[in-house]
Design an enzyme around this catalytic site. Structure first.
Site, PDB file in Angstrom:
ATOM      1  N   ASN A   1       1.588   2.050   0.591  1.00  0.00           N
ATOM      2  CA  ASN A   1       1.320   2.849   1.900  1.00  0.00           C
ATOM      3  C   ASN A   1       1.354   4.250   1.441  1.00  0.00           C
ATOM      4  O   ASN A   1       1.850   4.783   0.663  1.00  0.00           O
ATOM      5  CB  ASN A   1       2.495   2.264   2.778  1.00  0.00           C
ATOM      6  CG  ASN A   1       3.907   2.052   2.234  1.00  0.00           C
ATOM      7  OD1 ASN A   1       4.571   2.845   1.770  1.00  0.00           O
ATOM      8  ND2 ASN A   1       4.145   0.597   1.979  1.00  0.00           N
TER       9      ASN A   1
ATOM     10  N   THR B   1       0.166  -2.110   7.911  1.00  0.00           N
ATOM     11  CA  THR B   1       0.904  -3.435   6.939  1.00  0.00           C
ATOM     12  C   THR B   1      -0.173  -4.453   6.926  1.00  0.00           C
ATOM     13  O   THR B   1      -1.169  -4.526   7.699  1.00  0.00           O
ATOM     14  CB  THR B   1       2.179  -4.062   7.776  1.00  0.00           C
ATOM     15  OG1 THR B   1       2.568  -5.013   6.751  1.00  0.00           O
ATOM     16  CG2 THR B   1       1.687  -4.764   9.132  1.00  0.00           C
TER      17      THR B   1
ATOM     18  N   THR C   1       3.027   0.211   8.634  1.00  0.00           N
ATOM     19  CA  THR C   1       3.653  -0.624   7.477  1.00  0.00           C
ATOM     20  C   THR C   1       5.379  -0.257   7.697  1.00  0.00           C
ATOM     21  O   THR C   1       5.823   0.905   8.450  1.00  0.00           O
ATOM     22  CB  THR C   1       3.250   0.360   6.095  1.00  0.00           C
ATOM     23  OG1 THR C   1       4.480   0.079   5.052  1.00  0.00           O
ATOM     24  CG2 THR C   1       3.258   1.706   6.268  1.00  0.00           C
ATOM     25  N   SER C   2       6.030  -1.347   7.355  1.00  0.00           N
ATOM     26  CA  SER C   2       7.307  -1.242   7.648  1.00  0.00           C
ATOM     27  C   SER C   2       8.035  -0.202   7.046  1.00  0.00           C
ATOM     28  O   SER C   2       9.131   0.347   7.061  1.00  0.00           O
ATOM     29  CB  SER C   2       8.265  -2.591   7.359  1.00  0.00           C
ATOM     30  OG  SER C   2       7.928  -2.962   6.099  1.00  0.00           O
ATOM     31  N   GLU C   3       7.249   0.215   5.537  1.00  0.00           N
ATOM     32  CA  GLU C   3       7.810   1.059   4.531  1.00  0.00           C
ATOM     33  C   GLU C   3       7.841   2.748   5.085  1.00  0.00           C
ATOM     34  O   GLU C   3       8.157   3.492   4.254  1.00  0.00           O
ATOM     35  CB  GLU C   3       7.341   0.774   3.212  1.00  0.00           C
ATOM     36  CG  GLU C   3       8.212  -0.199   2.631  1.00  0.00           C
ATOM     37  CD  GLU C   3       7.469  -0.596   1.037  1.00  0.00           C
ATOM     38  OE1 GLU C   3       6.593  -0.385   0.831  1.00  0.00           O
ATOM     39  OE2 GLU C   3       8.287  -1.295   0.586  1.00  0.00           O
TER      40      GLU C   3
ATOM     41  N   HIS D   1       2.898   0.786  -6.554  1.00  0.00           N
ATOM     42  CA  HIS D   1       3.637  -0.156  -7.557  1.00  0.00           C
ATOM     43  C   HIS D   1       2.692   0.135  -8.982  1.00  0.00           C
ATOM     44  O   HIS D   1       2.397  -0.785  -9.436  1.00  0.00           O
ATOM     45  CB  HIS D   1       3.517  -1.540  -7.400  1.00  0.00           C
ATOM     46  CG  HIS D   1       4.231  -1.756  -5.945  1.00  0.00           C
ATOM     47  ND1 HIS D   1       3.950  -2.916  -5.130  1.00  0.00           N
ATOM     48  CD2 HIS D   1       5.140  -0.934  -5.042  1.00  0.00           C
ATOM     49  CE1 HIS D   1       4.748  -3.100  -4.113  1.00  0.00           C
ATOM     50  NE2 HIS D   1       5.394  -1.798  -4.000  1.00  0.00           N
TER      51      HIS D   1
ATOM     52  N   HIS E   1      10.902  -2.060  -8.292  1.00  0.00           N
ATOM     53  CA  HIS E   1       9.791  -2.198  -7.188  1.00  0.00           C
ATOM     54  C   HIS E   1       8.813  -1.061  -7.420  1.00  0.00           C
ATOM     55  O   HIS E   1       7.681  -1.783  -7.512  1.00  0.00           O
ATOM     56  CB  HIS E   1      10.584  -1.434  -6.038  1.00  0.00           C
ATOM     57  CG  HIS E   1       9.979  -1.516  -4.659  1.00  0.00           C
ATOM     58  ND1 HIS E   1      10.544  -1.126  -3.649  1.00  0.00           N
ATOM     59  CD2 HIS E   1       8.796  -1.374  -4.569  1.00  0.00           C
ATOM     60  CE1 HIS E   1       9.632  -1.338  -2.597  1.00  0.00           C
ATOM     61  NE2 HIS E   1       8.455  -1.604  -3.126  1.00  0.00           N
TER      62      HIS E   1
END
Ligand SMILES: [Zn+2]
Length: 282
Positions: free
Chosen positions: A30, A45, A74-76, A97, A158
């Site tokens: 994100n 998301t 996005t939840s992040e 990532h 992560h």
């Protein structure tokens, strides 16, 4: 005045780059940009960063509440908001990532320093934040200790999160780190990893200060100059076991053979096989 549409386009361009570089798979990662004191643009998301369109970008406030955008944010973004709150100079955040950098945290290795001049000057020591479940508030807080002293953090098992005053800058730190980690892994396969000597690292830190980059934690807190100095050390050197001299005079190795079967046993096996063949033949 900020051109919001242009910024949305820029977020999409960075999204396409992280996807093409293989820093994210499927809908991972994100990106966000702080457009004002209380407003942040962020990616939605469940949309691949490789297919992002300006129309997909969401607007949230500093509590994470979505203010506009057709898709769910996005939840992040909570992680991004913690960075903006902790360091007001930050305008852009990129979370992805990248495989080579992430591999170090999976293997429990800190990112070693004192190896490539550009990394010393642009990034400096790269911290690894402790593991937490992604998306939760506790996860967002894992990076707080580093927000004012680093530009990029490796998130244990992560990925990475990088930040800067522009989207391009935040993205670059990720690209530089992953290229560096790729070189480290290749070098380790080729042989051992050699380091720049401490006086030469000090020279790079002086150079960095002359460039106006005065936030290297090694100068601010008088910390260790080089991180993870054991990485790649002696990989190509013979191990202690191989170096050990054989005791006594050298003797050729004993030939490996199966224990000899007794004549009686062989006769029994031959008889059994003969009996089976005879029974098949009737
Ligand atoms: Zn993630």
């Amino acid at each position: 005045m900020l051109n919001e549409f242009k910024l949305k386009q820029e977020i999409c361009e960075i999204g396409h780059k992280v996807y093409e570089k293989g820093f994210v798979a499927a809908n991972d990662g994100n990106i966000s940009y702080r457009i004002s004191e209380n407003h942040v643009l962020c990616t939605p998301t469940l949309v691949s960063k490789g297919a992002l369109k300006p129309d997909d970008i969401c607007l949230v406030d500093m509590t994470g509440k979505q203010l506009s955008g057709k898709k769910k944010r996005t939840s992040e973004v909570m992680l991004h908001l913690e960075i903006y709150k902790a360091n007001p100079k930050v305008k852009a955040v990129v979370h992805s990532h990248p495989p080579h950098a992430t591999a170090f945290s999976v293997a429990g290795e800190d990112i070693p320093t004192c190896i490539l001049p550009e990394v010393e000057v642009f990034l400096g020591p790269i911290p690894t934040a402790v593991y937490e479940t992604p998306g939760a508030q506790a996860f967002a807080q894992t990076i707080l200790p580093f927000v004012n002293t680093a530009k990029i953090v490796v998130l244990k098992n992560h990925g990475t999160v990088s930040w800067g005053e522009t989207l391009q800058q935040a993205y670059w730190w990720t690209e530089i780190l992953d290229a560096y980690c790729r070189i480290l892994l290749i070098a380790k396969q080729v042989g051992r990893v050699e380091r720049i000597s401490p006086p030469k690292v000090e020279e790079l830190l002086d150079l960095k200060e002359r460039f106006g980059i005065t936030d290297d934690p090694r100068r601010l807190h008088n910390a260790d100059l080089c991180v993870n100095v054991d990485f790649g050390r002696g990989y190509a050197e013979p191990s202690a076991t191989l170096m050990k001299k054989p005791e006594g005079p050298m003797r050729p190795p004993e030939p490996i053979s199966a224990p000899a079967a007794s004549d009686e046993a062989i006769e029994r096996v031959v008889q059994e096989i003969t009996d089976r063949i005879m029974s098949v033949l009737g």
